[in-house]
Write an enzyme that holds these catalytic residues in place. Sequence first.
Site, PDB file in Angstrom:
ATOM      1  N   GLU A   1       0.831  -1.191   0.000  1.00 21.17           N
ATOM      2  CA  GLU A   1       0.000   0.000   0.000  1.00 21.17           C
ATOM      3  C   GLU A   1       0.864   1.238   0.000  1.00 21.17           C
ATOM      4  O   GLU A   1       1.998   1.223   0.477  1.00 21.17           O
ATOM      5  CB  GLU A   1      -0.908  -0.017   1.237  1.00 21.17           C
ATOM      6  CG  GLU A   1      -2.080  -0.939   1.007  1.00 21.17           C
ATOM      7  CD  GLU A   1      -2.754  -1.405   2.269  1.00 21.17           C
ATOM      8  OE1 GLU A   1      -2.314  -1.007   3.373  1.00 21.17           O
ATOM      9  OE2 GLU A   1      -3.719  -2.162   2.158  1.00 21.17           O
TER      10      GLU A   1
ATOM     11  N   CYS B   1       3.453   8.439   1.617  1.00 20.85           N
ATOM     12  CA  CYS B   1       4.033   7.410   2.495  1.00 20.85           C
ATOM     13  C   CYS B   1       4.267   6.166   1.638  1.00 20.85           C
ATOM     14  O   CYS B   1       3.331   5.567   1.117  1.00 20.85           O
ATOM     15  CB  CYS B   1       3.027   7.147   3.626  1.00 20.85           C
ATOM     16  SG  CYS B   1       3.616   5.930   4.795  1.00 20.85           S
TER      17      CYS B   1
ATOM     18  N   CYS C   1       6.952  -7.279   6.335  1.00 15.94           N
ATOM     19  CA  CYS C   1       8.178  -6.860   7.037  1.00 15.94           C
ATOM     20  C   CYS C   1       8.723  -8.074   7.769  1.00 15.94           C
ATOM     21  O   CYS C   1       7.951  -8.847   8.339  1.00 15.94           O
ATOM     22  CB  CYS C   1       7.836  -5.749   8.039  1.00 15.94           C
ATOM     23  SG  CYS C   1       9.289  -5.075   8.878  1.00 15.94           S
TER      24      CYS C   1
ATOM     25  N   CYS D   1       7.488  -6.117  15.199  1.00 12.58           N
ATOM     26  CA  CYS D   1       7.166  -5.188  16.286  1.00 12.58           C
ATOM     27  C   CYS D   1       5.756  -5.523  16.781  1.00 12.58           C
ATOM     28  O   CYS D   1       4.836  -5.688  15.971  1.00 12.58           O
ATOM     29  CB  CYS D   1       7.259  -3.746  15.795  1.00 12.58           C
ATOM     30  SG  CYS D   1       8.904  -3.353  15.166  1.00 12.58           S
TER      31      CYS D   1
ATOM     32  N   CYS E   1       2.587  -3.482  15.668  1.00  9.67           N
ATOM     33  CA  CYS E   1       2.459  -3.110  14.248  1.00  9.67           C
ATOM     34  C   CYS E   1       1.738  -4.184  13.448  1.00  9.67           C
ATOM     35  O   CYS E   1       2.106  -5.358  13.491  1.00  9.67           O
ATOM     36  CB  CYS E   1       3.848  -2.866  13.647  1.00  9.67           C
ATOM     37  SG  CYS E   1       3.791  -2.526  11.869  1.00  9.67           S
TER      38      CYS E   1
ATOM     39  N   CYS F   1      -0.595   4.993  10.355  1.00 10.01           N
ATOM     40  CA  CYS F   1       0.642   4.286  10.700  1.00 10.01           C
ATOM     41  C   CYS F   1       0.360   2.906  11.263  1.00 10.01           C
ATOM     42  O   CYS F   1      -0.449   2.756  12.167  1.00 10.01           O
ATOM     43  CB  CYS F   1       1.390   5.007  11.805  1.00 10.01           C
ATOM     44  SG  CYS F   1       1.923   6.607  11.404  1.00 10.01           S
TER      45      CYS F   1
END
Length: 412
Positions: free
Chosen positions: A128, A141, A148, A152, A155, A387
Amino acid sequence: MTAALSSDTSAPVGFLEKVPLERYVAPAKPSLVGLSRAELSDVLGRCGVAPGQCKMRVQQLWHWLYARGATTFDEMTSVSKDLRGMLDQRFTLARPEVVAEQVSVDGTRKWLLRLPGEHDGERPHEVECVYIPETDRGTLCVSSQVGCTLTCSFCHTGTQRLVRNLTAGEIVGQVLIARDRLGDWPHRRPPEGAKVPNDGGRLVTNIVMMGMGEPLYNFEAVRDALLVVVDNEGIGISKRKITVSTSGVVPNIKRVGEEIGAMLAVSLHAVRDDLRNTLVPLNRKYPIATLIEACRNYPGLTNAKRITFEYVMLKGVNDSLGDARALVKLLNGIPAKINLIPFNPWPGTRYECSDWEQIERFSEYIFNAGYSSPVRTPRGRDILAACGQLKSETEKLTARERMALRAMAMTD
Ligand code: SAH
Ligand code: SF4
């Protein structure tokens, strides 16, 4: 894949890092998007352009690709017909495929992009890309990886199974797509309904490498892409308006300064190693002291070029005034901004966003200690563009999860 993503035998036991599952295989007819001048020159040489002519031809291609946003070779009227035909037979000007576009009530736009994977029939790779308009700027962004490898705990992207590095072309492609969809090219007819700047200014003025993925685990592609983006004869977004965010890949921090010259953002989120180990597991490999040391030595660091420290506000976890005090102490002497990010919830998360009063108290403490401490206003929550909410559609959520997520995202 970069070496950084391969299995690392020096990692401490229990270190949580996923192995990338998927690989990119270039299509038979590759795209020229994202190529550097040297690579374009190579391409032209292979198409039979005489060495003495290559520089001029590269200049032309560069202009059409990055200043005019050409999507076909046909429109490159200053390039000879023969060469256009030759290029067309072997290459495309394709950007990643846009499979969905969502527009938030606050004007934020999110594009879901589909990318090629390793072999036919496998699930498509998706990332995205989010555009956030503000009064004085428009920030894009950009994602650096599908998923990933890091995990984390707060996230959403980190929960995604699929992982692969994006190519430089796919990173530059996100910028081109934003310009295409926003009508942000001079001399091109904008899409229906686009709000085109009438002062000759651009809509995409800033770039943050804060989408999916850890940019410093895909360093070379991110660097090569950003060097295309900053080039004044093309897209021309200045280094000062580009921010690379990292969860703390210490060995590559210096390289961001030296090889890209972009602004640095560090996702700190905690001031004690025991807590940061659970929030950002990469901390077990590069603990706070080594991370802060790398920040102190960041090339070109001055008061005018400060590091942004990102700090997600998690209720009862990292949001006490004691934490604020320790944060100020930790950053002592580093030209810094502290960006407080209200936690954006997602289904299944064990965290909650700090209460607004607590965020204000925290922010005030930091401000009084001399730091700029803006609280990042959550944008595009209704379209899950905020975020840490980015997670591609291939990782299907149930309809119920989706509704719960939307309900949570809409409430502040
Ligand atoms: N991987 C890089 C860049 C992408 S994440 C990094 O971690 O820095 C962009 C920012 O969003 C990071 O500061 C990240 O910690 C933060 N973030 C991740 N999940 C979040 C969430 N659910 N709510 C608020 N911020 C989040
Ligand atoms: Fe990856 Fe950044 Fe999410 Fe951590 S916060 S899992 S490094 S995208």
